[in-house]
Every structure is written in C-alpha cells, then in structure tokens.
Design a protein around this motif. Sequence first.
Motif, PDB file in Angstrom:
ATOM      1  N   GLY A 163       0.837  -0.875  -0.085  1.00 30.19           N
ATOM      2  CA  GLY A 163      -0.083   0.190  -0.128  1.00 30.19           C
ATOM      3  C   GLY A 163       0.960   1.234  -0.013  1.00 30.19           C
ATOM      4  O   GLY A 163       1.772   1.389  -0.706  1.00 30.19           O
ATOM      5  N   SER A 164       0.545   2.138   0.931  1.00 27.76           N
ATOM      6  CA  SER A 164       1.231   3.247   1.038  1.00 27.76           C
ATOM      7  C   SER A 164       2.640   3.455   1.879  1.00 27.76           C
ATOM      8  O   SER A 164       3.170   4.372   1.925  1.00 27.76           O
ATOM      9  CB  SER A 164       0.308   4.531   1.497  1.00 27.76           C
ATOM     10  OG  SER A 164      -0.032   4.147   2.753  1.00 27.76           O
ATOM     11  N   VAL A 165       2.796   2.341   2.495  1.00 32.55           N
ATOM     12  CA  VAL A 165       3.867   1.933   3.540  1.00 32.55           C
ATOM     13  C   VAL A 165       4.933   1.541   3.054  1.00 32.55           C
ATOM     14  O   VAL A 165       5.063   0.275   2.366  1.00 32.55           O
ATOM     15  CB  VAL A 165       3.160   1.095   4.811  1.00 32.55           C
ATOM     16  CG1 VAL A 165       4.323   0.846   6.041  1.00 32.55           C
ATOM     17  CG2 VAL A 165       2.203   1.729   5.330  1.00 32.55           C
ATOM     18  N   ARG A 202      -0.525  -2.966   9.933  1.00 35.71           N
ATOM     19  CA  ARG A 202      -1.681  -2.278  10.160  1.00 35.71           C
ATOM     20  C   ARG A 202      -2.305  -1.616   9.173  1.00 35.71           C
ATOM     21  O   ARG A 202      -3.501  -1.772   8.870  1.00 35.71           O
ATOM     22  CB  ARG A 202      -1.202  -1.051  10.805  1.00 35.71           C
ATOM     23  CG  ARG A 202      -0.487  -1.283  12.387  1.00 35.71           C
ATOM     24  CD  ARG A 202      -0.426   0.042  13.046  1.00 35.71           C
ATOM     25  NE  ARG A 202       0.693   0.691  12.596  1.00 35.71           N
ATOM     26  CZ  ARG A 202       1.973   0.644  13.079  1.00 35.71           C
ATOM     27  NH1 ARG A 202       2.396  -0.228  13.944  1.00 35.71           N
ATOM     28  NH2 ARG A 202       2.970   1.506  12.877  1.00 35.71           N
ATOM     29  N   GLU A 203      -1.481  -1.531   7.886  1.00 34.10           N
ATOM     30  CA  GLU A 203      -2.274  -1.067   6.507  1.00 34.10           C
ATOM     31  C   GLU A 203      -3.044  -2.292   6.098  1.00 34.10           C
ATOM     32  O   GLU A 203      -4.034  -2.071   5.517  1.00 34.10           O
ATOM     33  CB  GLU A 203      -1.130  -0.860   5.727  1.00 34.10           C
ATOM     34  CG  GLU A 203      -1.553  -0.266   4.261  1.00 34.10           C
ATOM     35  CD  GLU A 203      -1.447   1.115   4.264  1.00 34.10           C
ATOM     36  OE1 GLU A 203      -1.595   1.853   2.948  1.00 34.10           O
ATOM     37  OE2 GLU A 203      -1.825   1.727   5.395  1.00 34.10           O
ATOM     38  N   ARG A 206      -6.199  -2.488   8.050  1.00 30.21           N
ATOM     39  CA  ARG A 206      -7.225  -1.320   7.632  1.00 30.21           C
ATOM     40  C   ARG A 206      -8.047  -1.930   6.358  1.00 30.21           C
ATOM     41  O   ARG A 206      -9.180  -1.743   6.318  1.00 30.21           O
ATOM     42  CB  ARG A 206      -6.657  -0.142   7.371  1.00 30.21           C
ATOM     43  CG  ARG A 206      -6.032   0.671   8.926  1.00 30.21           C
ATOM     44  CD  ARG A 206      -5.661   1.972   8.503  1.00 30.21           C
ATOM     45  NE  ARG A 206      -4.487   2.065   7.907  1.00 30.21           N
ATOM     46  CZ  ARG A 206      -3.383   2.321   8.320  1.00 30.21           C
ATOM     47  NH1 ARG A 206      -3.356   2.197  10.053  1.00 30.21           N
ATOM     48  NH2 ARG A 206      -2.174   2.129   7.826  1.00 30.21           N
ATOM     49  N   LEU A 214      -4.896  -4.752  -1.397  1.00 26.29           N
ATOM     50  CA  LEU A 214      -3.678  -4.020  -1.287  1.00 26.29           C
ATOM     51  C   LEU A 214      -2.690  -4.586  -2.108  1.00 26.29           C
ATOM     52  O   LEU A 214      -2.492  -5.999  -2.264  1.00 26.29           O
ATOM     53  CB  LEU A 214      -3.132  -3.806   0.028  1.00 26.29           C
ATOM     54  CG  LEU A 214      -3.645  -2.698   1.087  1.00 26.29           C
ATOM     55  CD1 LEU A 214      -3.090  -2.897   2.433  1.00 26.29           C
ATOM     56  CD2 LEU A 214      -3.818  -1.398   0.644  1.00 26.29           C
TER      57      LEU A 214
END
Length: 391
Positions: A163-165, A202-203, A206, A214
């Motif tokens: 994802g964004s991490v 955690r991503e 969510r 993701l």
Amino acid sequence: MRYYTAGESHGQGLVAIIEGVPAGLKVSEEQINIDLARRQSGYGRGGRQKIERDTVQVISGIRFGRTMGSPVAMIVKNRDWENWTDRMAPFGEAPLDLVREVTPRPGHADLVGALKTNTDDCRNILERSSARTTAPRVAAAGIAREFLAELGVDIFSYVVSIGSVSMREENPYMNAAQYTPLAIETSEVRCPDAEATEAMKREIDRAIKTKDSLGGTFRVVVRGLLPGVGDYAVPTERLTSTIGGALFSIPAIKGVEFGMGFECARRPGSQVHDPIELDRANAKFTRTSNNAGGLEGGMTTGMPLVVTAAMKPIPTLMQPLQTVNLDTLEVAQASKERSDVCAVPAAAVVAEGEVAFALADAYMRKFGSDNMADIKAAIKAYKQRLNTMSR
C-alpha cells in the motif's frame, strides 16, 4: 531449461513439466515443499491457505534424488477438489443447480477472457487465471534453483512496500545483497525492516476492515552470478528481456525495474552509470556502484542482480465494484471469490522462481546443458579465462 504448467484452481491438481534439465543435478523434495509453503505464507492471505497444504509429487525425471536428463514432471494436488467435483468435473453433464459466473470482476481476466473464448461462464477463465496456478510454477522452479545453487548462485526476495507503507533503504542497489534471508523469512510480511513490517500489517488490517485489497512492491536479489551471462546480440535473449517477460507473466505484476529503474530517467548519466575498477587482489573487474542492478547490455556484470516488481491490488473485493451481468446486460456487482487481502509476499516467492528459470536457461546456453559435470568444467575454464584477462 523451460517449464509448462496445466491445471485449474479448483481442479484435481496442478501439473508442471520441466524440460532441458541436465543430468546429475541433485534435487531436494524437502526444499521444493519449503518453497511451496513460503508461497502460501504472509500476512493478509485468505481462507484458501487454510485448506491447501501444498506438497509436490514428482512422477518422472528424477531417480534417487538426481535428475536423469529427461523431462521432470510433477503435480501439486488440490485438497479443495473434493468440494468442487460436481462443478469442475472433466466429463458428464453439468449439474442442474450449477451457478455460472456471469458478473466479471474489474481488474481480473474474467470479462476479456470470456469475450476471447466465447463463453458465458467466467468460471472457465478465472480457474486458470487464478493466482492458485502459480503453485506448480514454484514447484518447477525448485529445479532451476537447485541448478543455480550448485553453481554458487543464490536467490532471495523481500517486500519493499505494501500500500502506502514503504521500508527505509539507503542505496538498495548496492546494499540489497547484504540482507540476511533468514531474517526476512521470519517477518510476517517478509520485510527486513521491523518497523516497516508493523506498519504494513496495520495497513493490511485497515484494508480488511474496509473490505478492500492491497498491492505493493518487492525486490528479488541474486548473488554469485558470473559476468557475461546473457546476450547483447539477440534482443530476445537479453536478460532484461527474459527476466522482464518472466516477471510480467505473474498475475497482477504491473511494473518491473532493474536496479535504479525509472529513477535513471530523472538523473544525468554521471549519476547513473556504474564506474568500472580493477580488483587486483581478486583479479577481476568490478563496479563502485550497482545502479544498473547487475545487468548491462542484457548481460550480467558480476554484481548482484537487483530487480524490483510492482503488484497491483487483488481484484477480488469483499465490497465489489460495479460490473455488467453477462446474462441480463444490466448493471450488477462483481462476483466474490474466496480471496486474499494482500499477497505481495507470496508473489515475491513466485518471482524468485521466475528469475531462477531465466538465469538457469542463460547459464545453460553459455555453458552447456547435457550434464552437471560438463557444465561445471565449462564454468571452471571460463573463470580461468576471466582471471587471465583481468591480470
């Protein structure tokens, strides 16, 4: 060396045939099964992994743990087959209560495959385009990995982002080869950065709560390669071509970078190309950087091979997107299959195998393919010539 596969996600099993295998190669059934288990692991996997416990059954080409020089055939059975025998039966009539898949998923092969093959049941498409069909690829890749390992070449991978991490890395093209594969394997997302690992989990959590999926990026690293493997004269045999094509053959892979990749386009040549120096102590040419990721002109440089791939989010969503019903041609919600939320760590394992096949084939094109003794003798002579050139 190349492989072919057959089988469907919910069929009786998944078959792989590997041809061009040299005689005398030691093969470990246990190691193949370890890689199959690695493909099934990772934070964010779905319910299918609780059903399947993949193991390989070799049915030809290996005798007493060594290859015979003939094609190797193997099968990975589907435990879930017993729940699908009526819906996936090879012969007989379809059940009267058969539910056809008529609401294709955006982002999947469902619709375009149905249009291509003139079917009104996307089940015929999704069974073969499923990520489940990467299991025999991983099993088959065990042959290529054993071949390279016997020649001093090892392959591993790690997750860079989900994802964004993203994990934090300084000069990954030089430093990626320093990671410890064992430490990577103990991470739930196969990322060597412990802090980033927790953030990635955690991503994923969510995404589970929002019924989403993701994607992410992963990096494949190969150490111990000789320089000059591959080709510059025949475009289709350049390793950038063969490895790139192999990685793009994996479902959901949308981008591949060698070394610095797209960043090269934003920098001047003085900040991109890797200066050459002579390592007199070891009588070899080397590089002071590895922005090229171990490949120049479609050939290995002798530096670690570093390839990064991007995987899109899984198209099966528990909160489906809009689609069109193939029967009514009306707006509908896309179908839902039992699926993962995130499979980036698993895709990285599949990618290791694809890279291994491309490299094994390139090694045999250069050093021969009949048997391991002759291949090793050819490599020994090649190393001696390289040492002479660099003195």
